[in-house]
Design an enzyme around this catalytic site. Sequence first.
Site, mmCIF file in Angstrom:
data_model
loop_
_atom_site.group_PDB
_atom_site.id
_atom_site.type_symbol
_atom_site.label_atom_id
_atom_site.label_comp_id
_atom_site.label_asym_id
_atom_site.label_seq_id
_atom_site.Cartn_x
_atom_site.Cartn_y
_atom_site.Cartn_z
ATOM 1 N N CYS A 44 0.411 -1.729 -6.574
ATOM 2 C CA CYS A 44 1.323 -1.506 -7.714
ATOM 3 C C CYS A 44 1.375 -2.859 -8.401
ATOM 4 O O CYS A 44 2.296 -3.639 -8.198
ATOM 5 C CB CYS A 44 2.693 -1.072 -7.227
ATOM 6 S SG CYS A 44 2.731 0.624 -6.638
ATOM 7 N N ALA A 45 0.368 -3.139 -9.202
ATOM 8 C CA ALA A 45 0.024 -4.539 -9.493
ATOM 9 C C ALA A 45 0.656 -5.137 -10.745
ATOM 10 O O ALA A 45 0.821 -6.354 -10.828
ATOM 11 C CB ALA A 45 -1.498 -4.649 -9.614
ATOM 12 N N ALA A 46 0.932 -4.299 -11.738
ATOM 13 C CA ALA A 46 1.289 -4.853 -13.045
ATOM 14 C C ALA A 46 2.744 -5.354 -13.078
ATOM 15 O O ALA A 46 3.589 -4.763 -12.411
ATOM 16 C CB ALA A 46 1.099 -3.776 -14.102
ATOM 17 N N PRO A 47 3.035 -6.430 -13.806
ATOM 18 C CA PRO A 47 2.169 -7.163 -14.737
ATOM 19 C C PRO A 47 1.291 -8.231 -14.100
ATOM 20 O O PRO A 47 0.616 -8.961 -14.825
ATOM 21 C CB PRO A 47 3.167 -7.798 -15.705
ATOM 22 C CG PRO A 47 4.388 -8.027 -14.867
ATOM 23 C CD PRO A 47 4.435 -6.888 -13.887
ATOM 24 N N GLY A 48 1.291 -8.347 -12.766
ATOM 25 C CA GLY A 48 0.210 -9.114 -12.167
ATOM 26 C C GLY A 48 0.565 -10.441 -11.512
ATOM 27 O O GLY A 48 -0.339 -11.188 -11.145
ATOM 28 N N LYS A 97 1.541 -11.063 -8.527
ATOM 29 C CA LYS A 97 0.957 -11.152 -7.177
ATOM 30 C C LYS A 97 -0.567 -11.061 -7.238
ATOM 31 O O LYS A 97 -1.256 -11.689 -6.443
ATOM 32 C CB LYS A 97 1.571 -10.068 -6.281
ATOM 33 C CG LYS A 97 3.068 -10.300 -6.121
ATOM 34 C CD LYS A 97 3.786 -9.198 -5.428
ATOM 35 C CE LYS A 97 5.289 -9.389 -5.530
ATOM 36 N NZ LYS A 97 5.844 -9.214 -6.910
ATOM 37 N N ASP A 122 -2.773 6.710 -10.505
ATOM 38 C CA ASP A 122 -1.557 6.932 -9.729
ATOM 39 C C ASP A 122 -1.921 6.796 -8.248
ATOM 40 O O ASP A 122 -2.800 7.529 -7.761
ATOM 41 C CB ASP A 122 -1.027 8.344 -10.037
ATOM 42 C CG ASP A 122 0.351 8.548 -9.434
ATOM 43 O OD1 ASP A 122 0.598 8.056 -8.315
ATOM 44 O OD2 ASP A 122 1.180 9.201 -10.097
ATOM 45 N N ASP A 182 3.656 -3.572 -3.587
ATOM 46 C CA ASP A 182 4.903 -4.071 -4.187
ATOM 47 C C ASP A 182 5.513 -2.865 -4.893
ATOM 48 O O ASP A 182 5.298 -2.648 -6.086
ATOM 49 C CB ASP A 182 4.551 -5.195 -5.175
ATOM 50 C CG ASP A 182 5.777 -5.850 -5.772
ATOM 51 O OD1 ASP A 182 6.856 -5.753 -5.166
ATOM 52 O OD2 ASP A 182 5.649 -6.457 -6.854
ATOM 53 N N CYS A 214 11.772 -5.652 -4.630
ATOM 54 C CA CYS A 214 12.754 -6.623 -5.144
ATOM 55 C C CYS A 214 14.114 -5.943 -5.165
ATOM 56 O O CYS A 214 14.767 -5.850 -6.200
ATOM 57 C CB CYS A 214 12.355 -7.126 -6.530
ATOM 58 S SG CYS A 214 12.110 -5.820 -7.745
HETATM 59 C C1 LIG Z 1 7.584 -3.821 -8.816
HETATM 60 S S1 LIG Z 1 6.451 -3.437 -10.080
HETATM 61 C C2 LIG Z 1 5.054 -4.391 -9.629
HETATM 62 C C3 LIG Z 1 5.137 -5.871 -9.951
HETATM 63 C C4 LIG Z 1 3.833 -6.572 -9.672
HETATM 64 N N1 LIG Z 1 3.397 -6.389 -8.320
HETATM 65 C C5 LIG Z 1 3.904 -8.067 -9.958
HETATM 66 O O1 LIG Z 1 4.027 -8.860 -9.031
HETATM 67 O O2 LIG Z 1 3.805 -8.444 -11.135
HETATM 68 C C6 LIG Z 1 5.960 -1.828 -9.627
HETATM 69 C C7 LIG Z 1 4.758 -1.295 -10.376
HETATM 70 O O3 LIG Z 1 4.392 -0.062 -9.753
HETATM 71 C C8 LIG Z 1 3.820 0.763 -10.740
HETATM 72 N N2 LIG Z 1 3.848 2.141 -10.179
HETATM 73 C C9 LIG Z 1 4.916 2.942 -9.997
HETATM 74 N N3 LIG Z 1 4.544 4.094 -9.411
HETATM 75 C C10 LIG Z 1 3.213 4.014 -9.211
HETATM 76 C C11 LIG Z 1 2.235 4.897 -8.654
HETATM 77 N N4 LIG Z 1 2.585 6.095 -8.195
HETATM 78 N N5 LIG Z 1 0.947 4.491 -8.622
HETATM 79 C C12 LIG Z 1 0.591 3.270 -9.113
HETATM 80 N N6 LIG Z 1 1.472 2.411 -9.656
HETATM 81 C C13 LIG Z 1 2.750 2.768 -9.703
HETATM 82 C C14 LIG Z 1 4.678 0.541 -11.955
HETATM 83 O O4 LIG Z 1 3.979 0.884 -13.135
HETATM 84 C C15 LIG Z 1 4.961 -0.966 -11.851
HETATM 85 O O5 LIG Z 1 4.060 -1.694 -12.632
#
Ligand SMILES: C[S@@+](CC[C@H](N)C(=O)[O-])C[C@H]1O[C@@H](n2cnc3c(N)ncnc32)[C@H](O)[C@@H]1O
Length: 418
Positions: free
Chosen positions: A236-240, A242, A283, A299, A352
């Site tokens: 769950c990488a964005a905005p990146g 980590k 997803d 994350d 978080c």
């Molecule tokens: C806590 S944020 C991630 C922050 C990121 N790891 C960082 O350090 O910048 C959670 C992310 O999970 C994504 N997300 C939520 N449900 C998801 C799913 N089922 N599959 C993939 N990504 C998902 C969201 O779009 C969001 O970007």
Amino acid sequence: MPSPDGPVDGGAARKAALRMLDAVLRRGQTMDNAAQAARGLPPADAALASAIAGETLRRLPDLDALIDGATRQNLPDDSKARMVLRLALAQKIGLGTPDHALVATALPLVDGGPRRLVHGVLGALLRKGLPAIDAPRLPETVETRWRAAWGDEVVAAARHAIAHRPSLDLSFASDAACDGFGEGISLAPRHRRLDHHGAITDLSGFNDGQWWVQDLAASLPARLVPATAGNVLDACAAPGGKTMQLAAAGHQVTALDRSESRLARLSDNLRRTGLQADTVAADALDWTPQTAFGAVLLDAPCSATGTFRRHPEVLYRARAAIVEESAELQARLLGRAAEWVKPGGSLVYAVCSLEPQEGEDRIEEFLAARPDYRIEPAPALVDGVTPHSRGWLRVLPGMIESRGGLDGFFTAHLVRTA
Ligand SMILES: C[S@@+](CC[C@H](N)C(=O)[O-])C[C@H]1O[C@@H](n2cnc3c(N)ncnc32)[C@H](O)[C@@H]1O
């Protein structure tokens, strides 16, 4: 006190602040989305609008108590009069706005009877003098939940933390960039903490992509990924934040997120920092990788209540039902991610959040269901954040308070044994 019909200064910023507050409290939006209400305003006015709305959210229960103590009228929670009074009082207490500017900008926001009411209540409160509110109360439901989970001291520390602007944490792409930066204090490798509240583009090294903004607590999960992991999935990488840590540590990273727009921000971040990762828009509940990974970092999406110092609105959005819904999604994501780890590989879970249902409970439940996983005890990555006896890292309000504190966070390192 100026007349209710007096001149208006900064009226557009106050109107935008009112719309932001309404978007957050009545429509459950994030402040980032609510900030659209200031679109088109000059940057200084937009910044003022966000500052007023933010100060209001930091002190809402205390502001309401002041309002209710100054009138016998029952003002509904979402009434214009209460909203305008909240904004005015927050400006006085949080931003030190002079009385005449408060009154002159508050009154045009309401018409008719409510205007007289606002004028009367505000006048009475200003004549009496307002308290400082250095340790504002949090919403009662949140205090009750956190008191039950963490105790009175943590609630007191959270009250203190929400009133103070957190410092700025930077994560660096290399040891050399961090050492050469020169400003601030370093609380962990590749980390600097600054007392900087201006534009981050003014700081040295921004254009060279030597660093990115990341709360020190949010940098802990990637620090748990073993250096030898090799190929790593940031699930769950964005905005990146980590993803960049992992790429900078030399891993071959796949960054997956279901949000294309957030993934575009991740790609921008990679471009700016010159770091490499493959990106996948999918997803995680449907996607299946072609190969297993040496490590998966999950994350997970969560209530984000740990970020309340920077985003006080999370305290109003994270109702019990939302926490429950998040916990259910986290359990499903953990189940999927666990299948993508090579035997002997690592699954690092992070949220978080300050809700045990999203952290400790998820991991206990996972371990009970998955005998092929064990916890790898986390090391003490930051002085003052002692690993829990169960092996995970739980970051709470009050930890390293004298050095500026941390966002609330939970992370656990799980290893696949079979
Ligand atoms: C806590 S944020 C991630 C922050 C990121 N790891 C960082 O350090 O910048 C959670 C992310 O999970 C994504 N997300 C939520 N449900 C998801 C799913 N089922 N599959 C993939 N990504 C998902 C969201 O779009 C969001 O970007």
